[in-house]
Design a protein around this motif. Structure first.
Motif, short mmCIF file in Angstrom:
data_model
loop_
_atom_site.label_atom_id
_atom_site.label_comp_id
_atom_site.label_asym_id
_atom_site.label_seq_id
_atom_site.Cartn_x
_atom_site.Cartn_y
_atom_site.Cartn_z
N ASP A 24 0.82 -1.21 0.00
CA ASP A 24 0.00 0.00 0.00
C ASP A 24 0.85 1.26 0.00
OD1 ASP A 24 -2.17 -1.70 0.02
OD2 ASP A 24 -2.67 -1.35 2.13
N ARG A 48 8.04 7.44 0.60
CA ARG A 48 7.44 6.16 0.98
C ARG A 48 8.42 5.01 0.85
NH1 ARG A 48 1.16 5.86 -0.58
NH2 ARG A 48 0.42 7.74 0.47
N THR A 77 2.11 6.11 5.94
CA THR A 77 1.47 6.21 4.63
C THR A 77 0.23 7.10 4.70
OG1 THR A 77 2.31 4.05 3.99
CG2 THR A 77 0.42 4.88 2.76
N ALA A 78 -0.59 6.91 5.73
CA ALA A 78 -1.80 7.73 5.90
C ALA A 78 -1.44 9.20 6.12
CB ALA A 78 -2.63 7.20 7.06
N GLU A 80 0.93 10.81 4.73
CA GLU A 80 1.44 11.40 3.49
C GLU A 80 0.58 10.93 2.32
OE1 GLU A 80 5.59 11.33 2.69
OE2 GLU A 80 6.11 11.41 4.80
N PRO A 81 -0.65 11.43 2.22
CA PRO A 81 -1.53 10.98 1.14
C PRO A 81 -1.12 11.55 -0.22
CG PRO A 81 -2.55 12.78 2.32
CD PRO A 81 -1.27 12.45 3.05
N VAL A 82 -1.71 11.00 -1.25
CA VAL A 82 -1.51 11.50 -2.61
C VAL A 82 -2.18 12.88 -2.69
CG1 VAL A 82 -2.13 11.16 -5.04
CG2 VAL A 82 -1.39 9.21 -3.63
N THR A 83 -1.40 13.88 -3.07
CA THR A 83 -1.94 15.24 -3.19
C THR A 83 -1.87 15.75 -4.63
OG1 THR A 83 0.21 16.20 -2.61
CG2 THR A 83 -1.38 15.86 -0.81
#
Length: 94
Positions: A24, A48, A77-78, A80-83
């Motif tokens: 993930d 990541r 991971t949570a 640093e989300p996809v921005t």
């Protein structure tokens, strides 16, 4: 001599959780076509990968437990989300 097959279902839950957390963390959508999206993608992927390597290093050389390691990587991971804007295949054939 061949090794016996090992499937995810036969692993302890904490080991499976660590493998899922690594997957993930590294499973990022491709970036959109802008330079900003490309830069954001590469920075996030780099961060990541670094986090996953830290977790693996701790598990493999320091003997850390799989369960807490998976939880830590999942939390990172949570955090640093996809921005960036992900690339979308619109099916336009040239």
């Amino acid at each position: 001599m061949s090794e016996p097959s090992v499937r995810i279902a036969s692993l302890p839950e904490s080991a499976a959780a660590l493998l899922r957390a690594i997957h993930d963390a590294l499973d990022l959508p491709l970036p959109g076509l802008t330079d900003a999206d490309e830069r954001a993608y590469h920075l996030l992927l780099h961060d990541r990968v670094s986090q996953a390597r830290i977790i693996l290093e701790c598990v493999l050389t320091e003997g850390h437990d799989f369960g807490p390691a998976a939880e830590r990587l999942t939390a990172w991971t949570a955090g640093e989300p996809v921005t960036y804007t992900p690339w979308i295949d619109k099916g336009d054939a040239a």
